[in-house]
Design a protein around this motif. Sequence first.
Motif, PDB file in Angstrom:
ATOM      1  N   ALA A 132     -18.028   1.468  61.652  1.00 28.48           N
ATOM      2  CA  ALA A 132     -17.660   2.742  61.027  1.00 28.48           C
ATOM      3  C   ALA A 132     -17.686   2.684  59.500  1.00 28.48           C
ATOM      4  O   ALA A 132     -18.137   3.612  58.849  1.00 28.48           O
ATOM      5  CB  ALA A 132     -16.285   3.179  61.518  1.00 28.48           C
ATOM      6  N   GLY A 133     -17.216   1.575  58.940  1.00 29.62           N
ATOM      7  CA  GLY A 133     -17.112   1.494  57.489  1.00 29.62           C
ATOM      8  C   GLY A 133     -18.372   0.993  56.806  1.00 29.62           C
ATOM      9  O   GLY A 133     -18.444   0.930  55.580  1.00 29.62           O
ATOM     10  N   ARG A 134     -19.376   0.627  57.598  1.00 27.94           N
ATOM     11  CA  ARG A 134     -20.611   0.092  57.023  1.00 27.94           C
ATOM     12  C   ARG A 134     -21.389   1.139  56.230  1.00 27.94           C
ATOM     13  O   ARG A 134     -21.529   2.273  56.659  1.00 27.94           O
ATOM     14  CB  ARG A 134     -21.544  -0.366  58.142  1.00 27.94           C
ATOM     15  CG  ARG A 134     -21.305  -1.732  58.647  1.00 27.94           C
ATOM     16  CD  ARG A 134     -21.947  -2.810  57.825  1.00 27.94           C
ATOM     17  NE  ARG A 134     -21.633  -4.088  58.464  1.00 27.94           N
ATOM     18  CZ  ARG A 134     -22.464  -4.740  59.263  1.00 27.94           C
ATOM     19  NH1 ARG A 134     -23.677  -4.252  59.486  1.00 27.94           N
ATOM     20  NH2 ARG A 134     -22.114  -5.859  59.810  1.00 27.94           N
ATOM     21  N   GLN A 135     -21.941   0.705  55.105  1.00 29.48           N
ATOM     22  CA  GLN A 135     -22.861   1.574  54.386  1.00 29.48           C
ATOM     23  C   GLN A 135     -24.123   1.700  55.250  1.00 29.48           C
ATOM     24  O   GLN A 135     -24.566   0.716  55.841  1.00 29.48           O
ATOM     25  CB  GLN A 135     -23.183   0.959  53.031  1.00 29.48           C
ATOM     26  CG  GLN A 135     -23.492   1.989  51.963  1.00 29.48           C
ATOM     27  CD  GLN A 135     -24.962   2.161  51.731  1.00 29.48           C
ATOM     28  OE1 GLN A 135     -25.681   1.192  51.757  1.00 29.48           O
ATOM     29  NE2 GLN A 135     -25.395   3.391  51.513  1.00 29.48           N
ATOM     30  N   ILE A 136     -24.680   2.922  55.347  1.00 30.21           N
ATOM     31  CA  ILE A 136     -25.722   3.156  56.346  1.00 30.21           C
ATOM     32  C   ILE A 136     -27.007   2.355  56.120  1.00 30.21           C
ATOM     33  O   ILE A 136     -27.753   2.121  57.059  1.00 30.21           O
ATOM     34  CB  ILE A 136     -26.056   4.658  56.459  1.00 30.21           C
ATOM     35  CG1 ILE A 136     -26.359   5.241  55.086  1.00 30.21           C
ATOM     36  CG2 ILE A 136     -24.915   5.413  57.130  1.00 30.21           C
ATOM     37  CD1 ILE A 136     -26.885   6.657  55.147  1.00 30.21           C
TER      38      ILE A 136
END
Lengths: 257, 302
Positions: A132-136
């Motif tokens: 969820a918190g990952r940069q895309i």
Amino acid sequence: MSTLPLEIRSLNVAYHRKMVLWDADLSIRPGRSTAIVGPNGAGKSTLLKASLGLIPAASGEVLFYGEPLKKVRSRVAYVPQRESVDWDFPVSARDVVAMGLYKKIGWCLPVRARHRRMADEALADVGLADFAGRQISQLSGGQQQRVFLARALAQKADLHLMDEPFASVDAATEQAILTLIERLKLEGGTVVCVHHDLDTVAEYFDDVILLNMRVVAKGPASEVLTPENLRKTYGARLTLLDEAVVDLSRPGAPRES
Amino acid sequence: MIWTELDTWIVLTGALTAMACAVPGVFLLLNKQSMLGDAISHAVLPGLAIGFLVSGSRDSFPMLLGAVLAGLFTAVVSGVIERRGRVETGASLGVVFCSLFALGLILIRIAADHVDLDPGCVLYGALELAVIDSAAVPRIVWQSTAILLLNLTLAAVFFKELQVAAFDPRFAKASGIPSGGIHHGLTVVTALTTVVAFESVGSILVIAMLIVPGASAMLLSRSVAGVLFWSLVVALASALAGHLLAISVAPEWLGWLTGRQDLGSLNSAGMMAASAGLIFFSLLAASHFARSISGRGRASVL
């Protein structure tokens, strides 16, 4: 009263004064999955975009659940092609999924904790709970595709229009998308996918629309996917291909070397 | 180096203007429309001049209106050229804003025969002159504070919409958020900001401040809010560093280089733009360094 999720009547679309879609007439049946199949440049994506009003149609009528899109927008979710956006954009997976809730949140109001929770739930549904918190930009292509699907899930729509969700994804993502489509159908939803791969159409989808600037054939996959219809859709390219297949399968046919 | 009250006002005005430009600049950058900012800041010139010629005074409102209309005209006409002429975005913008800029210079020459509207002032600004004011706080400081607050408020209020319209305009439109309207709103705000900034810092610094703080901030943060924050920091730092360089370091260094001792101080607005560039290249080098160490895809400097 019509309850069909999507009905398109004599839709014509022109691009740079060149017709790309001729007199398309079709209806999507509820609770089923439908593939739109055809060669490159057949107008598959155009059909989706024009019915959503993203590109102007020259003429024709498009009804969602018997109404114009404006009145039932919240019942329709759109999953664009993965390549259509810049994945270096500075947002996290959760931010992208939350975009599916923007319309519901309304103008001028911020994304709040409960919306972030809803986004996280949608991410968990596509197997990306830990991302969820990952940069895309740090997600794989398949994971990026699943983020797009999660965004559509968060919209809690009844009809899902997906543009090539299976294009160049890994096996895990392919399985995740299939599971998702089955689940949406069980919940009474309807799924329409632009699809590329002829080998998997019959296995993945209930109904098929064969498109090559015009609608060539439409109906249940088993009835539509005949050699005759495929030849009409793909023209000479496929003709050569299946003649070759016939030649090789004939007993006693000459083999190379 | 002697620091006076005037120096404080110059830095303050420069910083407020730079930050006001950075806000719409970040969204132009995220929209991949940096060129539009460049184009608008040139194209507002004839709008300013026509507003001035029609009203016959240096009253701000007609000039502001003219400039905003010229900015919108640029966005709309280049869009039409792009579709009809089948040329790429950059080329169609280039065609429109260069013509408008030239027209603007001619109109200003005509206007300048009647009053003091000076082409040089439009290009380089008159930061040093604008802060000389009889009031306790120069008018230009109020003006740039107002536009900065306006831009920050708009960015906060329409944050979601600006973000989705930039990331995925098709999805936004399909889900009922008018991304086209949002882009036009951004164009209007950019034109407005440009016009206010013009008077104090000139078009060169406006172009720099629309793009460079945002581009630098992209190297520092992985969220849109973070990029906005860092762009403000970079804008502020450029203004301060720029003025310091202009009044002390640069003249001495240039004097040593050329053997001349009579150079005096340099143009502050120009040095602010140069500082912004320096900050960007330092951050770029640092991010490449960080990436080669961590060995991962897109590394952040922080």
